[in-house]
Design a protein around this motif. Structure first.
Motif, PDB file in Angstrom:
ATOM      1  N   GLU A  28     -11.050  -6.014  -2.688  1.00  0.00           N
ATOM      2  CA  GLU A  28     -10.772  -7.040  -3.696  1.00  0.00           C
ATOM      3  C   GLU A  28     -10.163  -8.269  -3.014  1.00  0.00           C
ATOM      4  OE1 GLU A  28      -7.536  -6.031  -6.275  1.00  0.00           O
ATOM      5  OE2 GLU A  28      -7.926  -7.695  -7.650  1.00  0.00           O
ATOM      6  N   ARG A  68      10.606  -7.777   0.327  1.00  0.00           N
ATOM      7  CA  ARG A  68      10.468  -6.326   0.117  1.00  0.00           C
ATOM      8  C   ARG A  68      11.850  -5.814  -0.242  1.00  0.00           C
ATOM      9  NH1 ARG A  68       7.828  -8.260   3.744  1.00  0.00           N
ATOM     10  NH2 ARG A  68       5.660  -7.702   4.122  1.00  0.00           N
ATOM     11  N   ILE A 115      -1.282 -12.855   7.532  1.00  0.00           N
ATOM     12  CA  ILE A 115      -0.098 -11.993   7.521  1.00  0.00           C
ATOM     13  C   ILE A 115      -0.478 -10.714   6.787  1.00  0.00           C
ATOM     14  CG2 ILE A 115       2.318 -11.766   6.812  1.00  0.00           C
ATOM     15  CD1 ILE A 115       2.464 -14.826   6.607  1.00  0.00           C
ATOM     16  N   CYS A 116      -0.206  -9.580   7.398  1.00  0.00           N
ATOM     17  CA  CYS A 116      -0.431  -8.305   6.709  1.00  0.00           C
ATOM     18  C   CYS A 116       0.838  -7.999   5.919  1.00  0.00           C
ATOM     19  CB  CYS A 116      -0.770  -7.205   7.705  1.00  0.00           C
ATOM     20  SG  CYS A 116      -1.197  -5.679   6.870  1.00  0.00           S
ATOM     21  N   VAL A 117       0.813  -8.282   4.629  1.00  0.00           N
ATOM     22  CA  VAL A 117       2.035  -8.214   3.819  1.00  0.00           C
ATOM     23  C   VAL A 117       2.371  -6.789   3.385  1.00  0.00           C
ATOM     24  CG1 VAL A 117       2.006 -10.598   3.023  1.00  0.00           C
ATOM     25  CG2 VAL A 117       0.708  -8.875   1.757  1.00  0.00           C
ATOM     26  N   HIS A 118       1.408  -5.867   3.537  1.00  0.00           N
ATOM     27  CA  HIS A 118       1.678  -4.443   3.291  1.00  0.00           C
ATOM     28  C   HIS A 118       0.696  -3.605   4.098  1.00  0.00           C
ATOM     29  CE1 HIS A 118       1.917  -0.596   1.062  1.00  0.00           C
ATOM     30  NE2 HIS A 118       3.190  -0.930   1.047  1.00  0.00           N
ATOM     31  N   THR A 140      -5.705 -13.164  -0.831  1.00  0.00           N
ATOM     32  CA  THR A 140      -5.256 -11.842  -0.410  1.00  0.00           C
ATOM     33  C   THR A 140      -6.450 -10.899  -0.454  1.00  0.00           C
ATOM     34  OG1 THR A 140      -4.588 -11.253  -2.665  1.00  0.00           O
ATOM     35  CG2 THR A 140      -2.886 -12.154  -1.233  1.00  0.00           C
ATOM     36  N   VAL A 141      -6.477  -9.963   0.482  1.00  0.00           N
ATOM     37  CA  VAL A 141      -7.567  -8.987   0.558  1.00  0.00           C
ATOM     38  C   VAL A 141      -6.972  -7.588   0.552  1.00  0.00           C
ATOM     39  CG1 VAL A 141      -9.645  -8.267   1.829  1.00  0.00           C
ATOM     40  CG2 VAL A 141      -8.778 -10.608   2.100  1.00  0.00           C
ATOM     41  N   ARG A 142      -7.480  -6.730  -0.339  1.00  0.00           N
ATOM     42  CA  ARG A 142      -7.175  -5.289  -0.367  1.00  0.00           C
ATOM     43  C   ARG A 142      -8.489  -4.576  -0.105  1.00  0.00           C
ATOM     44  NH1 ARG A 142      -4.816  -8.104  -3.606  1.00  0.00           N
ATOM     45  NH2 ARG A 142      -2.589  -7.856  -4.043  1.00  0.00           N
ATOM     46  N   ALA A 143      -8.437  -3.492   0.631  1.00  0.00           N
ATOM     47  CA  ALA A 143      -9.687  -2.778   0.902  1.00  0.00           C
ATOM     48  C   ALA A 143      -9.406  -1.302   1.112  1.00  0.00           C
ATOM     49  CB  ALA A 143     -10.374  -3.380   2.128  1.00  0.00           C
ATOM     50  N   GLY A 190       5.320  -6.921   8.531  1.00  0.00           N
ATOM     51  CA  GLY A 190       5.205  -8.080   7.644  1.00  0.00           C
ATOM     52  C   GLY A 190       5.647  -9.386   8.265  1.00  0.00           C
ATOM     53  N   ASP A 201      -3.785   1.158   1.109  1.00  0.00           N
ATOM     54  CA  ASP A 201      -3.028   0.143   0.359  1.00  0.00           C
ATOM     55  C   ASP A 201      -2.617  -1.069   1.197  1.00  0.00           C
ATOM     56  OD1 ASP A 201      -3.097   1.377  -2.090  1.00  0.00           O
ATOM     57  OD2 ASP A 201      -1.263   2.508  -1.735  1.00  0.00           O
TER      58      ASP A 201
END
Lengths: 138, 138
Positions: free
Chosen positions: A21, A42, B62-65, B40-43, B86, B106
């Motif tokens: 997404e 966080r 930036i990989c925020v999570h 933002t990208v979620r996969a 992060g 996630d």
């Protein structure tokens, strides 16, 4: 001077495919200012963060993972917003006291700002905030 | 024309307290362009995303999570970067083929760009990318 009714929740465009997404926020189309700063927060579960107001800084908040509740308070009225999807954003104008509650483990809040960090822009004491609001209204 | 050696990993300031962590990225100090767009990208786990180059767009990732691996390729050399905190950011100039592998469940990658979305800015075919690189070098 802004009121809580000037805080605005908006839905960002998101593109969902089998392989993930993408959520998009564009300056002008969605973010109504030139971005000076991004910060991410966080916090442990059920922590309350924020608990301050900005004199001049405008913020654009996205919960990029998990869920947070944001309580906006103008000294007269309060509004509660839940950011529990990555495509929800909250635009918070200056002069609003914000409290952010981290409702899920591993939640991450991303905040875009129109100003760099300036300690003098923060009002960290609630009574001082009420005086600021009353002074501003005179 | 940029090479993979122009992609740059940097450590952002972060402030860790008992009640959470804040990571800050400021325009000019850390982000070397005016921001036009955030996405933002979620996969799903182990998904490969990206797999394209930009003709003109510069990105700040930036990989925020979670954690992602980013493979940068200029047609001659490759570099692999791991964003697993992060407060790590990757500055990717235009003209670089990127592949992003989502290494943890996630994971969320946030990308700041200096340009709005323009389909004509994307090179999505690897052979066309090699031609673009060779043409640009002639």
């Amino acid at each position: 001077m802004n009121f809580v009714s000037d805080a605005r929740l908006l839905e960002l465009p998101h593109h969902v495919r089998e392989d993930g997404e993408v959520v998009v926020a564009e300056v002008m189309a969605h973010i109504p200012f030139t971005i000076a700063r991004l910060f991410t927060v966080r916090a442990p579960l059920d922590t309350e963060r924020g608990k301050h107001a900005h004199r001049r800084c405008t913020q654009f908040m996205i919960c990029v993972h998990g869920a947070v509740e944001i309580i906006c308070d103008d000294g007269s009225g309060k509004c509660v917003f839940t950011l529990n999807r990555g495509n929800l954003a909250l635009h918070v104008p200056p002069g609003i006291w914000n409290t952010i509650i981290f409702h899920k483990e591993d939640s991450v809040l991303a905040v875009l700002c129109d100003r760099l960090y300036e300690e003098e822009d923060y009002i960290r004491d609630y009574d001082a905030f009420i005086c600021f609001r009353q002074g501003a209204r005179l």
